[in-house]
Design an enzyme around this catalytic site. Structure first.
Site, PDB file in Angstrom:
ATOM      1  CE1 TYR A 123      -4.160   1.902   0.916  1.00 18.93           C
ATOM      2  CE2 TYR A 123      -2.518   3.198   2.293  1.00 18.93           C
ATOM      3  CZ  TYR A 123      -3.761   3.154   1.738  1.00 18.93           C
ATOM      4  OH  TYR A 123      -4.799   3.889   1.919  1.00 18.93           O
TER       5      TYR A 123
ATOM      6  CE  LYS B  34      -3.860   5.250  -1.493  1.00 18.63           C
ATOM      7  NZ  LYS B  34      -4.758   5.401  -2.196  1.00 18.63           N
TER       8      LYS B  34
HETATM    9  P1  NAP Z   1     -13.324   2.191   1.725  1.00 17.56           P
HETATM   10  O1  NAP Z   1     -14.238   2.672   2.665  1.00 17.56           O
HETATM   11  O2  NAP Z   1     -12.788   0.926   1.679  1.00 17.56           O
HETATM   12  O3  NAP Z   1     -13.908   2.422   0.261  1.00 17.56           O
HETATM   13  C1  NAP Z   1     -13.225   2.155  -0.815  1.00 17.56           C
HETATM   14  C2  NAP Z   1     -14.067   1.744  -2.038  1.00 17.56           C
HETATM   15  O4  NAP Z   1     -13.310   1.499  -3.189  1.00 17.56           O
HETATM   16  C3  NAP Z   1     -15.086   0.926  -1.761  1.00 17.56           C
HETATM   17  O5  NAP Z   1     -16.579   1.502  -2.110  1.00 17.56           O
HETATM   18  C4  NAP Z   1     -14.636  -0.190  -2.749  1.00 17.56           C
HETATM   19  O6  NAP Z   1     -15.532  -1.073  -3.406  1.00 17.56           O
HETATM   20  C5  NAP Z   1     -13.945   0.684  -3.887  1.00 17.56           C
HETATM   21  N1  NAP Z   1     -13.250  -0.006  -4.731  1.00 17.56           N
HETATM   22  C6  NAP Z   1     -12.106  -1.231  -4.267  1.00 17.56           C
HETATM   23  N2  NAP Z   1     -11.508  -1.665  -5.206  1.00 17.56           N
HETATM   24  C7  NAP Z   1     -12.175  -1.284  -6.404  1.00 17.56           C
HETATM   25  C8  NAP Z   1     -12.271  -1.455  -7.931  1.00 17.56           C
HETATM   26  N3  NAP Z   1     -11.321  -2.510  -8.224  1.00 17.56           N
HETATM   27  N4  NAP Z   1     -12.876  -0.899  -8.686  1.00 17.56           N
HETATM   28  C9  NAP Z   1     -13.766   0.107  -8.124  1.00 17.56           C
HETATM   29  N5  NAP Z   1     -13.964   0.454  -6.950  1.00 17.56           N
HETATM   30  C10 NAP Z   1     -13.149  -0.166  -5.959  1.00 17.56           C
HETATM   31  O7  NAP Z   1     -12.061   3.200   1.878  1.00 17.56           O
HETATM   32  P2  NAP Z   1     -11.864   4.795   2.176  1.00 17.56           P
HETATM   33  O8  NAP Z   1     -11.436   4.747   3.545  1.00 17.56           O
HETATM   34  O9  NAP Z   1     -12.891   5.675   1.788  1.00 17.56           O
HETATM   35  O10 NAP Z   1     -10.502   5.094   1.204  1.00 17.56           O
HETATM   36  C11 NAP Z   1     -10.727   5.839   0.190  1.00 17.56           C
HETATM   37  C12 NAP Z   1      -9.446   6.292  -0.525  1.00 17.56           C
HETATM   38  O11 NAP Z   1      -8.638   7.037   0.467  1.00 17.56           O
HETATM   39  C13 NAP Z   1      -8.446   5.041  -0.906  1.00 17.56           C
HETATM   40  O12 NAP Z   1      -7.910   5.049  -1.971  1.00 17.56           O
HETATM   41  C14 NAP Z   1      -7.613   4.923   0.419  1.00 17.56           C
HETATM   42  O13 NAP Z   1      -6.459   3.999   0.010  1.00 17.56           O
HETATM   43  C15 NAP Z   1      -7.405   6.417   0.618  1.00 17.56           C
HETATM   44  N6  NAP Z   1      -7.077   6.677   1.994  1.00 17.56           N
HETATM   45  C16 NAP Z   1      -7.904   6.287   3.036  1.00 17.56           C
HETATM   46  C17 NAP Z   1      -7.499   6.517   4.305  1.00 17.56           C
HETATM   47  C18 NAP Z   1      -8.218   6.363   5.510  1.00 17.56           C
HETATM   48  O14 NAP Z   1      -7.969   6.503   6.677  1.00 17.56           O
HETATM   49  N7  NAP Z   1      -9.592   5.742   5.235  1.00 17.56           N
HETATM   50  C19 NAP Z   1      -6.352   7.203   4.517  1.00 17.56           C
HETATM   51  C20 NAP Z   1      -5.451   7.329   3.550  1.00 17.56           C
HETATM   52  C21 NAP Z   1      -5.795   7.166   2.058  1.00 17.56           C
HETATM   53  P3  NAP Z   1     -16.060  -2.447  -2.616  1.00 17.56           P
HETATM   54  O15 NAP Z   1     -17.139  -1.769  -1.200  1.00 17.56           O
HETATM   55  O16 NAP Z   1     -17.085  -2.996  -3.523  1.00 17.56           O
HETATM   56  O17 NAP Z   1     -15.107  -2.990  -2.016  1.00 17.56           O
END
Ligand code: NAP
Length: 253
Positions: free
Chosen positions: A154, A158
């Site tokens: 990851y 990133k």
């Molecule tokens: P999340 O709640 O897990 O949501 C991620 C979404 O991406 C889910 O709806 C998932 O679909 C979808 N997804 C996964 N694989 C996919 C694919 N191949 N094609 C299309 N959609 C796909 O994550 P989040 O926390 O909102 O994070 C959103 C972004 O921010 C990510 O890139 C994550 O790495 C980044 N981020 C998050 C955090 C944090 O603390 N939360 C921190 C830094 C960066 P499904 O529901 O079907 O799996």
């Protein structure tokens, strides 16, 4: 609001979490929004909720790591809403493990969704942006790009997205397109809830411990990221490109 000739935004991974919040925010900023996600039921429900609030939105099921699926979805957006000029590459997954336990599948899945997915989506969307002479791409990086135990895959993805962002900014600037990255710290979503579960601690305890280490003494919410995305896709941000904005309640993870 924006002077974009076509106010159409695509947000990937908009079924829940940060992507859903960004989609809602861009809709309230006046964009017609296409919500893309593996989970087509979730994005359709989120799009219906935006429409019920007076916005314009559609939900499309797509796997961002699959070239054909991406081309079909982006073409559908252009046909149903108009040429997309904003793209938020937000879809993401984690497959955390210490290096000696990390499988090739853990590595490839994470690279495919974050890096290949952002590449495929950006390649498909840029042709509409260059035709319009205006565009905005926002990639979701992470404080994990600076290194995070258990996340070799990851954090590499990133960090890779930061290089991708800077390169697209150089290539696409002359077409009126800016490309930036947001690097969130701890944001309260299903992704961080899953990390707590993997570590065997309650989500409440996990959040409390994280908040104690964050200078502003709280964890982030999806709306914290949506606000920054809203700025980066606006005309006010037209001279900001190739940047990585850490949104983490402090200067570092
Ligand atoms: P999340 O709640 O897990 O949501 C991620 C979404 O991406 C889910 O709806 C998932 O679909 C979808 N997804 C996964 N694989 C996919 C694919 N191949 N094609 C299309 N959609 C796909 O994550 P989040 O926390 O909102 O994070 C959103 C972004 O921010 C990510 O890139 C994550 O790495 C980044 N981020 C998050 C955090 C944090 O603390 N939360 C921190 C830094 C960066 P499904 O529901 O079907 O799996």
């Amino acid at each position: 609001m924006t002077d974009s000739p076509s106010r159409v935004a695509i947000v990937t991974g908009a079924g829940r979490g940060i992507g859903a919040a960004v989609a809602r925010r861009l809709a309230s900023d006046g964009f017609a929004v296409a919500l893309l996600d593996l989970a087509s039921d979730a994005v359709k429900a989120n799009a219906d909720a935006i429409t019920a609030d007076g916005g314009r939105a559609i939900g499309i099921g797509v796997d961002v790591s699959d070239a054909e699926s991406v081309e079909t979805a982006v073409t559908e957006v252009a046909e149903r809403l108009g040429p997309p000029t904003v793209l938020v590459n937000n879809a993401g997954i984690t497959r955390d493990n210490l290096l000696f336990k990390m499988t090739e599948s853990d590595w490839d899945s994470v690279m495919n969704v974050h890096l290949r997915g952002s590449f495929l989506m950006s390649r498909a969307a840029q042709k509409y942006m260059t035709e319009q002479g205006w565009g905005r791409i926002v990639n979701l990086s992470s404080t994990s790009a600076l290194g995070n135990r258990g996340q070799a895959n990851y954090s590499a993805a990133k960090a890779g997205l930061q290089g991708f962002t800077k390169t697209l900014a150089i290539e696409l600037g002359k077409f009126g397109i800016t490309v930036n990255a947001i690097a969130p710290g701890f944001i309260e979503t299903d992704m961080t809830a899953a990390t707590a579960e993997r570590l065997g601690v309650s989500f409440e305890e996990f959040k409390k411990a994280a908040a104690a280490e964050i200078p502003v003494r709280r964890v982030g919410q999806p709306s914290d990221i949506a606000g920054v995305a809203s700025f980066l896709v606006s005309d006010d941000a037209s001279f900001v490109s190739g940047q990585v904005i850490y949104v983490a309640g402090g200067p570092k993870a």
